[in-house]
Design a protein around this motif. Structure first.
Motif, mmCIF file in Angstrom:
data_model
loop_
_atom_site.group_PDB
_atom_site.id
_atom_site.type_symbol
_atom_site.label_atom_id
_atom_site.label_comp_id
_atom_site.label_asym_id
_atom_site.label_seq_id
_atom_site.Cartn_x
_atom_site.Cartn_y
_atom_site.Cartn_z
ATOM 1 N N THR A 1 -34.291 -11.001 84.775
ATOM 2 C CA THR A 1 -33.068 -10.213 84.944
ATOM 3 C C THR A 1 -32.249 -10.244 83.646
ATOM 4 O O THR A 1 -32.160 -11.279 82.987
ATOM 5 N N THR A 2 -31.655 -9.115 83.298
ATOM 6 C CA THR A 2 -30.898 -9.008 82.047
ATOM 7 C C THR A 2 -29.400 -9.239 82.275
ATOM 8 O O THR A 2 -28.861 -8.977 83.355
ATOM 9 N N HIS A 3 -28.755 -9.724 81.213
ATOM 10 C CA HIS A 3 -27.300 -9.882 81.189
ATOM 11 C C HIS A 3 -26.775 -9.469 79.814
ATOM 12 O O HIS A 3 -27.473 -9.596 78.808
ATOM 13 N N ARG A 4 -25.542 -9.004 79.778
ATOM 14 C CA ARG A 4 -24.846 -8.717 78.529
ATOM 15 C C ARG A 4 -24.029 -9.936 78.127
ATOM 16 O O ARG A 4 -23.434 -10.610 78.983
ATOM 17 N N TRP A 5 -23.960 -10.196 76.827
ATOM 18 C CA TRP A 5 -23.155 -11.327 76.367
ATOM 19 C C TRP A 5 -21.666 -11.086 76.589
ATOM 20 O O TRP A 5 -20.915 -12.033 76.838
ATOM 21 N N ASP A 6 -21.194 -9.838 76.464
ATOM 22 C CA ASP A 6 -19.761 -9.629 76.687
ATOM 23 C C ASP A 6 -19.385 -9.885 78.134
ATOM 24 O O ASP A 6 -18.271 -10.334 78.435
ATOM 25 N N GLU B 1 -17.884 -3.623 68.654
ATOM 26 C CA GLU B 1 -16.775 -2.732 68.315
ATOM 27 C C GLU B 1 -15.448 -3.272 68.851
ATOM 28 O O GLU B 1 -14.405 -3.114 68.218
ATOM 29 N N GLN B 2 -15.511 -3.924 70.014
ATOM 30 C CA GLN B 2 -14.314 -4.489 70.626
ATOM 31 C C GLN B 2 -14.247 -6.017 70.496
ATOM 32 O O GLN B 2 -13.152 -6.583 70.526
ATOM 33 N N ASN B 3 -15.399 -6.662 70.362
ATOM 34 C CA ASN B 3 -15.450 -8.130 70.456
ATOM 35 C C ASN B 3 -15.843 -8.840 69.168
ATOM 36 O O ASN B 3 -16.171 -10.024 69.209
#
Length: 431
Positions: free
Chosen positions: A288-293, A325-327
């Protein structure tokens, strides 16, 4: 003023056990205090004549009286020399090298320096996975940070593709371990909260190398790791048995949350790329995938001090999942693997090495190639480097790249990062 008179004073000095080295003039002043007073007056008059009546003269006279062994002379604090930082500290570092024991990227380090230390003790070793025994302090006492101001970080001189090709073996894969240890340690030694993300831990030897450092403190450094292969995960947890505080999860890091993707390859070649790429077979395992943000929001993490991306061709998706771009202020420094996965069928992103470099530099990151040759190295490069640095049969730049956010390194609270990077760039400049 009077050399013979000074020798007389020194001859009568009695050294007391435990005295720091100057001793005390005892018998003369106790037997005849008036004579002692006259001698002091004579020294003072001669000193004013010789050194002058300026503050500098008084300081010099005070030092003469102290070195003559006269009690009662107050210590006069003159200006102190500022500690060496950056290139100056690096220039003297080679004089303080010591051999090290290395095993699987773990450095048997000596005691780390205090915050006041300015010259790192660099381990000399020919084993690529061996890092520094200590990490340099920032050269700026953390207690005086109130007087510091933000300062523009000077640009490093870019290295040419020809220079890289001539020193290719110093920048091959696995030479990144000492650099990572150096940079994480630079933060940890400041006793600042240090969070490390590692995706693609494999068997976690690199993570264990961090945790085995003398500067490692589980109350200061928090390490999170992600691995997709079940066999790799079992090895990683076995290697980290002594460090139960390190969290390793079986997930993929990508640009989407909740995807279920099949795994191709095994051991170090495990990845979420199409089966058959480069002749590598698929597996029946999925992940399963996750985003770091998403993860930093869920865990309430304000800053990932250092991140390592080793995902066999899935790097661009990881970058997008960081939402730089935001983080980008939350990811001031991270490394990512280069090499053949950027040019063969395992690469799943829409940018090549040059495109990725351009993307990161537009966001304000500086790029370096990570290396090791007796000491850890950082080679400054620009975007064009990735197009031109084709060495022999290699169609791409190998090893690992480091991205450092220029805006962060120009701030006073990240002086540790700036000085640590400058140190390793200075090491590389000697090649």
């Amino acid at each position: 003023h009077d050399a013979s008179h000074r020798r007389t004073l020194m001859a009568k000095k009695t050294f007391v056990p435990g005295d720091p080295g100057r001793g005390r003039t005892q018998s003369q002043c106790r037997v005849n205090p008036w004579l002692c007073l006259l001698q002091l007056a004579g020294l003072a008059a001669g000193g004013v004549y010789y050194f002058g009546a300026s503050p500098a003269g008084v300081l010099a006279l005070g030092n003469v009286l102290q070195h003559a062994g006269v009690d009662g002379v107050p210590t006069i604090a003159g200006p102190t020399r500022q500690p060496a930082t950056g290139a100056d500290a690096a220039a003297s570092a080679d004089k303080n090298q010591a051999p090290a024991d290395a095993h699987d990227g773990v450095v048997q380090a000596t005691a780390p320096p205090t915050v006041q230390s300015t010259v790192p003790s660099i381990v000399q070793s020919t084993v690529p996975s061996t890092g520094p025994s200590t990490v340099p302090s920032t050269g700026t006492d953390s207690q005086s940070s109130e007087t510091e101001t933000d300062e523009k970080w000077p640009q490093h001189r870019y290295r040419s593709p020809e220079h890289y090709c001539a020193n290719y073996v110093k920048f091959e894969n696995k030479n990144d371990f000492p650099v990572a240890q150096w940079l994480v340690g630079a933060s940890a030694l400041q006793k600042r909260s240090t969070t490390v993300f590692v995706v693609g831990t494999n068997d976690a030897r690199n993570v264990r190398g961090l945790a085995a450092q003398k500067w490692y403190d589980k109350e200061v450094v928090k390490i999170y790791g992600w691995e997709i292969g079940s066999s790799n995960l079992a090895k990683a947890r076995k290697n980290l048995e002594k460090f139960p505080e390190i969290e390793i999860a079986r997930n993929a890091i990508s640009d989407k949350d909740g995807q279920h993707l099949f795994i191709s390859g095994r051991e170090e070649t495990s990845g979420i790329y199409p089966a058959g790429a480069r002749g590598i077979k698929g597996t029946n395992e999925s992940v399963t995938t996750h985003r770091w943000d998403t993860i930093i929001k869920e865990k309430g993490i304000d800053e990932v001090t250092y991140a390592e991306v080793d995902v066999e061709g899935h790097e661009i998706e990881v970058f997008r999942g960081m939402n730089l771009e935001q983080n980008r202020h939350r990811f001031p420094c991270f490394q990512y693997e280069l090499g053949g996965t950027w040019t063969d069928a395992r690469h799943t992103g829409d940018l090549n090495q040059t495109g990725a470099a351009d993307y990161l530099t537009r966001l304000g990151y500086r790029l370096y190639i990570m290396g090791h040759f007796k000491v850890p190295l950082l080679m400054p490069v620009d975007v064009a480097f990735f197009e031109k640095a084709i060495c022999g049969s290699h169609r791409e730049v190998g090893g690992n790249a480091l991205a450092v956010l220029e805006d962060a390194a120009s701030r006073k609270q990240y002086r540790w990062l700036r000085d640590a990077v400058d140190e390793l760039v200075s090491n590389e400049a000697k090649l």
